[in-house]
Design a protein around this motif. Structure first.
Motif, mmCIF file in Angstrom:
data_model
loop_
_atom_site.group_PDB
_atom_site.id
_atom_site.type_symbol
_atom_site.label_atom_id
_atom_site.label_comp_id
_atom_site.label_asym_id
_atom_site.label_seq_id
_atom_site.Cartn_x
_atom_site.Cartn_y
_atom_site.Cartn_z
ATOM 1 N N ARG A 15 -46.494 -6.893 32.682
ATOM 2 C CA ARG A 15 -47.358 -6.958 33.875
ATOM 3 C C ARG A 15 -46.757 -6.117 35.004
ATOM 4 N NH1 ARG A 15 -48.112 -11.957 33.742
ATOM 5 N NH2 ARG A 15 -46.222 -12.536 34.832
ATOM 6 N N ALA A 16 -45.452 -6.247 35.229
ATOM 7 C CA ALA A 16 -44.785 -5.486 36.285
ATOM 8 C C ALA A 16 -44.852 -3.987 36.001
ATOM 9 C CB ALA A 16 -43.336 -5.942 36.443
ATOM 10 N N PHE A 17 -44.685 -3.593 34.748
ATOM 11 C CA PHE A 17 -44.765 -2.177 34.396
ATOM 12 C C PHE A 17 -46.180 -1.654 34.635
ATOM 13 C CE2 PHE A 17 -45.108 1.059 30.797
ATOM 14 C CZ PHE A 17 -44.573 2.097 31.541
ATOM 15 N N ARG A 18 -47.166 -2.422 34.227
ATOM 16 C CA ARG A 18 -48.557 -1.999 34.448
ATOM 17 C C ARG A 18 -48.858 -1.912 35.948
ATOM 18 N NH1 ARG A 18 -53.854 -2.887 31.242
ATOM 19 N NH2 ARG A 18 -55.383 -2.387 32.830
ATOM 20 N N LEU A 73 -52.999 4.695 31.077
ATOM 21 C CA LEU A 73 -51.623 5.198 31.077
ATOM 22 C C LEU A 73 -50.662 4.163 30.497
ATOM 23 C CD1 LEU A 73 -51.723 6.887 34.567
ATOM 24 C CD2 LEU A 73 -51.501 8.091 32.365
ATOM 25 N N PHE A 74 -50.895 2.899 30.839
ATOM 26 C CA PHE A 74 -50.077 1.805 30.305
ATOM 27 C C PHE A 74 -50.136 1.798 28.776
ATOM 28 C CE2 PHE A 74 -49.890 -2.700 28.972
ATOM 29 C CZ PHE A 74 -48.605 -3.010 29.378
ATOM 30 N N LEU A 75 -51.336 1.918 28.236
ATOM 31 C CA LEU A 75 -51.476 1.907 26.781
ATOM 32 C C LEU A 75 -50.802 3.123 26.148
ATOM 33 C CD1 LEU A 75 -55.101 0.559 26.337
ATOM 34 C CD2 LEU A 75 -52.953 -0.644 25.919
ATOM 35 N N LEU A 76 -50.886 4.276 26.795
ATOM 36 C CA LEU A 76 -50.178 5.454 26.275
ATOM 37 C C LEU A 76 -48.672 5.211 26.249
ATOM 38 C CD1 LEU A 76 -52.098 8.364 28.046
ATOM 39 C CD2 LEU A 76 -52.052 7.877 25.584
#
Length: 183
Positions: A126-129, A149-152
């Motif tokens: 969650r923090a990274f996203r 971008l998160f999924l990539l």
């Protein structure tokens, strides 16, 4: 040895062992031996292995996100900052001893049976996203780009961990660049 130093030594040993070999394959006695902390002190600090795993993930999260942000902040242009995330991932993937994402690995081992570990993993992701969301916002891009971008990035992490290659970061960076160009 004072409590804080003992805790750091235990966490250092746990991180090296858990990340290098997997959580389930490492016993508390191995952590004790690698840390030089007595078994009694180890269990005073972490009464259960699950608590040690949670503390290891929490400490690693703070360091990981701090290193990422420091790298990204070296770039001034907002879109360059987004692409810098993937450059940093490539450097991380190329480090000696890289064994994939510690949180994905821990979730794969314990996520179904440990609510605490699952919560640590979810908090990290969650923090990274949210971090990616802040970069997307700073670049004036639509919010949906953050999820893409998160999924990539996450896909690159999993693939790099499996293949032991830094190439997935470059491939994800190129996909991110195309995404940025499209929006």
């Amino acid at each position: 040895m004072d409590r804080a130093l003992a805790r750091e030594r235990v966490l250092d040993a746990a991180e090296e062992l858990f990340y290098g070999r997997g959580v389930r394959s490492v016993g508390m006695d191995e952590v004790r031996g690698a840390s030089g902390v007595s078994l009694k002190r180890l269990y005073q600090l972490f009464p259960a292995k699950e608590q040690l795993v949670e503390a290891y993930l929490e400490r690693r999260d703070a360091r990981w996100r701090g290193q990422l942000a420091a790298y990204v902040e070296r770039h001034e242009e907002p879109r360059a900052r987004i692409l810098a995330v993937f450059d940093w991932l490539g450097e991380w993937f190329g480090e000696p001893g890289f064994r994939g994402c510690a949180w994905i690995n821990a979730y794969g081992e314990l996520g179904a049976t440990s609510a605490g570990v699952a919560a640590q993993v979810r908090a990290h992701k969650r923090a990274f996203r949210e971090y990616l969301g802040s970069l997307v916002s700073d670049a004036g891009l639509p919010g949906a780009a953050a999820g893409q971008l998160f999924l990539l990035a996450e896909g690159a992490m999993v693939t790099a961990g499996v293949t032991r290659s830094a190439e997935p970061a470059a491939e994800a960076r190129e996909a991110a660049r195309r995404l940025l160009d499209a929006v």
